[in-house]
Design a protein around this motif. Structure first.
Motif, PDB file in Angstrom:
ATOM      1  N   ALA A  20     -24.727 -14.073 -26.949  1.00 19.49           N
ATOM      2  CA  ALA A  20     -24.410 -13.809 -25.394  1.00 19.49           C
ATOM      3  C   ALA A  20     -25.355 -13.558 -24.631  1.00 19.49           C
ATOM      4  N   ALA A  21     -25.980 -12.081 -24.879  1.00 21.38           N
ATOM      5  CA  ALA A  21     -27.136 -11.481 -24.031  1.00 21.38           C
ATOM      6  C   ALA A  21     -27.919 -12.276 -24.295  1.00 21.38           C
ATOM      7  N   GLU A  22     -28.483 -12.712 -25.112  1.00 20.88           N
ATOM      8  CA  GLU A  22     -29.840 -13.671 -25.319  1.00 20.88           C
ATOM      9  C   GLU A  22     -29.586 -15.105 -24.451  1.00 20.88           C
ATOM     10  N   GLN A  23     -28.473 -15.405 -24.270  1.00 16.99           N
ATOM     11  CA  GLN A  23     -28.095 -16.732 -23.689  1.00 16.99           C
ATOM     12  C   GLN A  23     -28.231 -16.523 -22.095  1.00 16.99           C
ATOM     13  N   ARG A  24     -27.634 -15.145 -21.640  1.00 15.68           N
ATOM     14  CA  ARG A  24     -27.661 -14.784 -20.202  1.00 15.68           C
ATOM     15  C   ARG A  24     -29.314 -14.447 -20.002  1.00 15.68           C
ATOM     16  N   GLY A  25     -30.059 -13.884 -20.833  1.00 15.11           N
ATOM     17  CA  GLY A  25     -31.358 -13.649 -20.738  1.00 15.11           C
ATOM     18  C   GLY A  25     -32.173 -15.154 -20.490  1.00 15.11           C
ATOM     19  N   LEU A  26     -31.975 -15.918 -21.200  1.00 16.90           N
ATOM     20  CA  LEU A  26     -32.569 -17.435 -21.255  1.00 16.90           C
ATOM     21  C   LEU A  26     -32.068 -18.107 -19.697  1.00 16.90           C
ATOM     22  N   GLU A  27     -30.903 -17.801 -19.486  1.00 13.97           N
ATOM     23  CA  GLU A  27     -30.387 -18.451 -18.174  1.00 13.97           C
ATOM     24  C   GLU A  27     -31.432 -17.918 -17.101  1.00 13.97           C
TER      25      GLU A  27
END
Ligand code: C2E
Ligand code: CA
Ligand code: CA
Ligand code: CA
Length: 275
Positions: A20-27
């Motif tokens: 989830a954190a990785e996803q937010r970072g990518l976004e």
């Protein structure tokens, strides 16, 4: 057993959090990528098996992030789709591909991949027409590649867009053919111009008889429906030889050419246009 069950759960949970954190970072990074000009397009040739000539190029997006380095599209396109950023990214791809293709030394076609949310826009035809006009690219030089994921959307919108685009002279390809569940019913319901046979089928050519039978039947399906067929992911001479025997005219894959920067695509066209 209970404890290991709980440990398993904990590990799973941590993964979820990191994802989830990785996803937010990518976004977050994706939001800045367009403005900071971190995207570019590379072009992979589609060749005629008879003459070896380049018939078209497929545009493929590349993202170079200053810290992450090269992030593959298989990684960030799904994130962009979920986070609603695929529309501006898709518009950038369309406009850039049209502008760049307009400068090629030979008028071969350019194929652009479109995600379902992009193809499902009500004003898609206007957007495409504007991109073509601004670039000075004739509609007959643009292909749009879509996948079966599209068909989860409103069928009427899909159909309207396809009809509108084809009326302009733009061609539509069904990408990754054979990997979904209802490829055949799509061909009946929607007016495609070409099919791209997924590389999973091409890869086993020369190895198992099943792969040959499947490619053979897709080719004869294409002939009877008057559709062009492109075989994707051709990597070996053996695969190419098999495809020639099966009379598959259009091929794409590392054997014929890797996705390359614009300048290399231009030189390739220049080189092959000389007598
Ligand atoms: P795709 O549309 O099926 O594109 C073909 C992919 O296969 C490309 O990967 C290409 O580099 C790779 N490929 C080509 N020849 C070979 C081969 O001989 N062997 C193997 N193993 N692979 C080969 P790429 O560029 O990483 O793109 C992956 C996917 O990301 C694309 O699959 C497409 O679904 C998506 N994509 C790429 N660019 C765009 C874009 O501009 N917009 C959208 N919406 N999706 C894109
Ligand atoms: Ca494609
Ligand atoms: Ca494909
Ligand atoms: Ca794909």
């Amino acid at each position: 057993a209970k404890r290991s069950g709980r440990n398993t759960f904990m590990v799973y949970d941590e993964h979820m959090e990191r994802d989830a954190a990785e996803q937010r970072g990518l976004e977050r990074d994706l939001l800045e990528a367009l403005a900071n000009r971190q995207f570019h397009l590379v072009y992979q040739p589609v060749c005629d098996t008879g003459s070896g000539e380049v018939m078209s190029f497929e545009a493929l997006i590349r993202w170079h992030h200053p810290v992450r380095g090269a992030v593959p599209p298989s990684h960030f396109i799904p994130v962009a789709e979920q986070a609603g950023m695929i529309l501006p990214i898709g518009a950038w791809v369309l406009e850039t591909a049209c502008v760049e293709a307009a400068s090629w030394p030979r008028p071969v076609r350019v194929a652009v991949n479109m995600s379902p949310p992009q193809f499902l826009q009500l004003d898609l035809c206007d957007q495409v027409r504007r991109a073509l006009d601004r670039a000075g690219l004739p509609p007959g030089r643009l292909d749009i590649e879509v996948t079966e994921g599209l068909m989860l959307g409103d069928e009427e919108v899909v159909l309207n867009n396809m009809v509108g685009l084809r009326a302009m002279g733009v061609r539509i390809s069904l990408d990754d053919f054979g990997t979904g569940h209802s490829s055949l019913s799509y061909l009946r319901r929607f007016p495609f111009d070409r099919i791209k046979i997924d590389r999973s089928f091409v890869q086993n050519l020369g190895g198992d008889v099943e792969a040959r039978a499947i490619v053979h039947s897709v080719l004869s399906l294409g002939r009877s429906l008057k559709l062009d067929i492109v075989a994707e992911g051709v990597e070996t001479d053996l695969q190419l030889r098999e495809l020639r025997i099966l009379r598959c005219r259009l091929v794409q894959g590392y054997l014929l050419g890797r996705p390359m920067p614009l300048a290399a695509a231009q030189s390739l066209l220049q080189a092959t246009s000389e007598p």
